[in-house]
Design an enzyme around this catalytic site. Structure first.
Site, PDB file in Angstrom:
ATOM      1  N   ASP A  52       0.861  -1.184   0.000  1.00  0.00           N
ATOM      2  CA  ASP A  52       0.000   0.000   0.000  1.00  0.00           C
ATOM      3  C   ASP A  52       0.896   1.232   0.000  1.00  0.00           C
ATOM      4  OD1 ASP A  52      -2.235   1.924   0.795  1.00  0.00           O
ATOM      5  OD2 ASP A  52      -3.317   0.033   0.814  1.00  0.00           O
ATOM      6  N   HIS A 109       2.176   2.011  -3.164  1.00  0.00           N
ATOM      7  CA  HIS A 109       1.241   2.972  -3.755  1.00  0.00           C
ATOM      8  C   HIS A 109       1.780   4.396  -3.732  1.00  0.00           C
ATOM      9  CE1 HIS A 109      -2.519   0.184  -3.122  1.00  0.00           C
ATOM     10  NE2 HIS A 109      -1.536  -0.385  -3.795  1.00  0.00           N
TER      11      HIS A 109
END
Length: 341
Positions: free
Chosen positions: A162, A185
């Site tokens: 993430d 991310h």
């Protein structure tokens, strides 16, 4: 010096750090992590337990060493079949209301959820750490910061599933320098304004960072219907290696709950600079400034942008805008003609 090696105690029990050499007299150095600390698996973690290693209201804490803190996340990841399943998983390291905190040298791996969570802290330095978790793992932020100020993150490697670093509401004066991010991310401001809430973030400065194979690079994400502000934010001297969405302001974020509804209120985004981006984009839209139709973004600056397509891409890259206002240098690649004063 506290030195703990091996698995955490069974059945969600606790170590007494005094048994491992901790003194707690304010003088003795007893904060070094050596060897390997492994969390219990999900079955033995302890019913209702939401955290693993937690430090609360500790001032002047120094956590250092060359050891590895292993969250044993593989026993948790498979349970996260939908978003609501993800939030019962514990972060590895949690710092709450800790001032003058230093974390350095350690490796943190395989988090069930966040690797490091920082909340209500002031004057924190995190340096020369490694965070490593497979890129397929759900909601495993590297460093998650909320309601905190004067945070320095320096010269670290973050590989996760993430956000490498997530900067949430109530944060100010956050400096990120020399971080290698990827997979992951990217470095994200937000998300802000969920469920008509107020979100505030200001004075965030990201310098000299590298993004490799990330889903995003420099991202600001807010929900429709929120309020507050994200302002005085800069990303400078950024290197991209086949990163998707290198520059991305997303005021239509709704975390897979789409289609996202356009609402009349939004978090105000202003005084945002993207300077000195070089490298390759894995997506055609290398610059996306998707601002609220009702509020818009102001004071956006793009300068010294040189982003090209990944070598295996045949198409040209481009920019997109919705209600974004500011300036973009004529030499930027891709050009951003939609920025108007």
């Amino acid at each position: 010096m506290v030195m703990v090696e091996g698995r955490s105690p069974p059945n969600g029990g606790n170590f007494n750090v005094v048994d491992f050499g901790a003194v707690g007299d304010g003088v003795t150095d007893d904060s070094e992590v050596s060897g390997k600390i492994i969390a219990p698996d999900r079955e033995n973690f302890g019913s209702g337990t939401k955290f693993w290693l937690t430090f609360t209201s500790v001032n002047g804490l120094i956590l250092s060493g060359d050891g590895d803190v292993d969250g044993y996340g593989s026993s948790w990841w498979g349970s996260c079949n939908k978003e609501s399943d993800c939030f019962g998983r514990p972060p590895v390291l949690t710092f709450n209301s800790c001032n003058n905190l230093q974390v350095s040298g350690v490796s943190i791996t395989n988090a069930p959820r966040n690797h490091i969570s920082i909340t209500n802290c002031a004057t924190v330095t995190i340096s020369n750490i490694k965070i490593i978790t497979p890129d397929t793992t759900p909601n495993t932020d590297g460093i998650d910061i909320a309601q905190s100020t004067r945070i320095q993150i320096q010269h670290s490697d973050i590989q996760t599933g993430d956000d490498c670093i997530a900067i949430n509401t109530g944060c100010s004066y956050i400096n990120v320098t020399g971080v290698n991010c990827g997979p992951g991310h990217g470095i994200s401001i937000g998300s802000l304004g969920e469920n008509q809430s107020e979100g505030t973030v200001e004075e965030v400065h990201v310098v000299g960072c590298t993004f490799t194979g990330t889903q995003n690079a420099a991202r600001i994400k807010t929900w429709q219907g929120g309020s507050g502000y994200a302002r005085k934010i800069s990303f400078e001297d950024i290197t991209l290696h086949e990163s998707m969405n290198p520059i991305f302001i997303d005021q239509y974020y709704c975390e897979g709950r789409g289609p996202c509804k356009n609402q009349t209120s939004a978090v105000a985004i202003s005084d945002i600079s993207f300077i000195g981006f070089t490298g390759t984009s894995a997506t055609e839209a290398a610059v996306q400034l998707d601002c609220s139709e009702s509020v818009g973004c102001t004071g956006i600056l793009l300068d010294r942008i040189n982003i090209t397509a990944s070598p295996n891409k045949k198409t040209e890259i481009y920019s997109t805008c919705i209600n974004a206002h500011g300036t973009s240098s004529d030499s930027n690649l891709p050009a951003v003609p939609c920025l108007l004063p």
